[in-house]
Design a protein around this motif. Structure first.
Motif, PDB file in Angstrom:
ATOM      1  N   ALA A 135       0.830  -1.207   0.000  1.00 51.63           N
ATOM      2  CA  ALA A 135       0.000   0.000   0.000  1.00 51.63           C
ATOM      3  C   ALA A 135       0.864   1.255   0.000  1.00 51.63           C
ATOM      4  O   ALA A 135       0.564   2.243  -0.688  1.00 51.63           O
ATOM      5  N   TRP A 136       1.950   1.228   0.777  1.00 53.66           N
ATOM      6  CA  TRP A 136       2.857   2.380   0.836  1.00 53.66           C
ATOM      7  C   TRP A 136       3.484   2.621  -0.534  1.00 53.66           C
ATOM      8  O   TRP A 136       3.641   3.777  -0.969  1.00 53.66           O
ATOM      9  N   ALA A 137       3.840   1.538  -1.230  1.00 58.59           N
ATOM     10  CA  ALA A 137       4.436   1.664  -2.562  1.00 58.59           C
ATOM     11  C   ALA A 137       3.452   2.296  -3.544  1.00 58.59           C
ATOM     12  O   ALA A 137       3.842   3.129  -4.375  1.00 58.59           O
ATOM     13  N   VAL A 138       2.183   1.918  -3.448  1.00 58.66           N
ATOM     14  CA  VAL A 138       1.154   2.510  -4.322  1.00 58.66           C
ATOM     15  C   VAL A 138       1.048   4.010  -4.054  1.00 58.66           C
ATOM     16  O   VAL A 138       0.998   4.828  -4.984  1.00 58.66           O
ATOM     17  N   PHE A 139       1.035   4.374  -2.783  1.00 56.60           N
ATOM     18  CA  PHE A 139       0.916   5.780  -2.402  1.00 56.60           C
ATOM     19  C   PHE A 139       2.146   6.568  -2.860  1.00 56.60           C
ATOM     20  O   PHE A 139       2.025   7.642  -3.464  1.00 56.60           O
ATOM     21  N   ASP A 140       3.337   6.056  -2.580  1.00 53.90           N
ATOM     22  CA  ASP A 140       4.562   6.763  -2.950  1.00 53.90           C
ATOM     23  C   ASP A 140       4.649   6.993  -4.453  1.00 53.90           C
ATOM     24  O   ASP A 140       5.075   8.060  -4.915  1.00 53.90           O
TER      25      ASP A 140
END
Length: 228
Positions: A135-140
């Motif tokens: 999820a963090w990778a999608v946001f970043d």
């Protein structure tokens, strides 16, 4: 003889894996319909397998509940990975939100399962860590692409998912898919360039709100009446 949780980590034969999936699917259906107060015998009957088959996989109801959560987390992690790999950063954000909230909306028993489960259990903890990383990778990536408003924080995405999940829990049994209306509203508000397109899902009528309220109260009463 190893416990059910130890056996869950061993590779399974094709037929054993098929039975495990049938047991998990049956448990999810029963948890959604009747709450967590169902026996392993009930699950075996619903799955169409022998009671011994269930007990070989899950020594007790708590292990089965944990097994349901593990299965759910695997599904959500898969959705998040697909969102991370989506070539379009904005579409990846939408795909991630839809995957997480949609899975909760489709399974009305998950809230009780999540509450009841031991989140320190190694497999559950590892899957939650994996989900957070995806999820963090999608946001970043969306931030780097400039498709999200610059004052947005990653924790805002957590709050958006929590809000949509809450809407789904209240409305899904009465008017399935209503949460998608609010997904459109919320996601448009975090875009760098809002679209302000016409909403594709109708607002709740007064009668539908009353039905949703009634169903929510019944679900709460059922949860509090569930025996350990």
């Amino acid at each position: 003889m190893g416990s059910g949780s130890e056996q869950n980590r061993r590779p399974l034969r094709v037929d054993a894996e098929r039975n495990r999936r049938r047991i998990i699917a049956a448990a999810r259906e029963l948890f959604a319909d009747r709450g967590l107060d169902v026996s392993l015998d009930d699950v075996a009957e619903h799955a169409g397998v022998g009671v011994g088959t269930v007990y070989r996989r899950f020594a007790n109801r708590d292990e089965l509940i944990a097994g349901v959560l593990v299965e759910h987390l695997h599904e959500v992690v898969d959705h998040a990975r697909a969102a991370r790999d989506n070539p379009d950063p904005w579409s990846g954000v939408v795909e991630m939100v839809d995957g997480v909230v949609g899975s909760m909306a489709a399974d009305r028993g998950l809230r009780a399962v999540i509450t009841r489960s031991d989140h320190e259990q190694p497999e559950i903890a590892a899957l939650k860590t994996d989900l957070g990383e995806q999820a963090w990778a999608v946001f970043d990536r969306a931030v780097a692409a400039g498709v999200l408003r610059p004052d947005l924080a990653a924790s805002d995405m957590f709050a958006i998912v929590a809000m949509l999940t809450a809407v789904a829990e209240v409305t899904e049994s009465a008017v399935p898919g209503t949460w998608r209306r609010y997904r459109e509203l919320l996601l448009d508000s975090i875009r760098t360039e809002p679209v302000r397109a016409e909403l594709t899902v109708a607002a709740l009528t007064e009668d539908q709100m009353n039905i949703a309220h009634r169903d929510t109260l019944e679900a709460v009463r059922r949860a509090f009446s569930t025996k350990d």
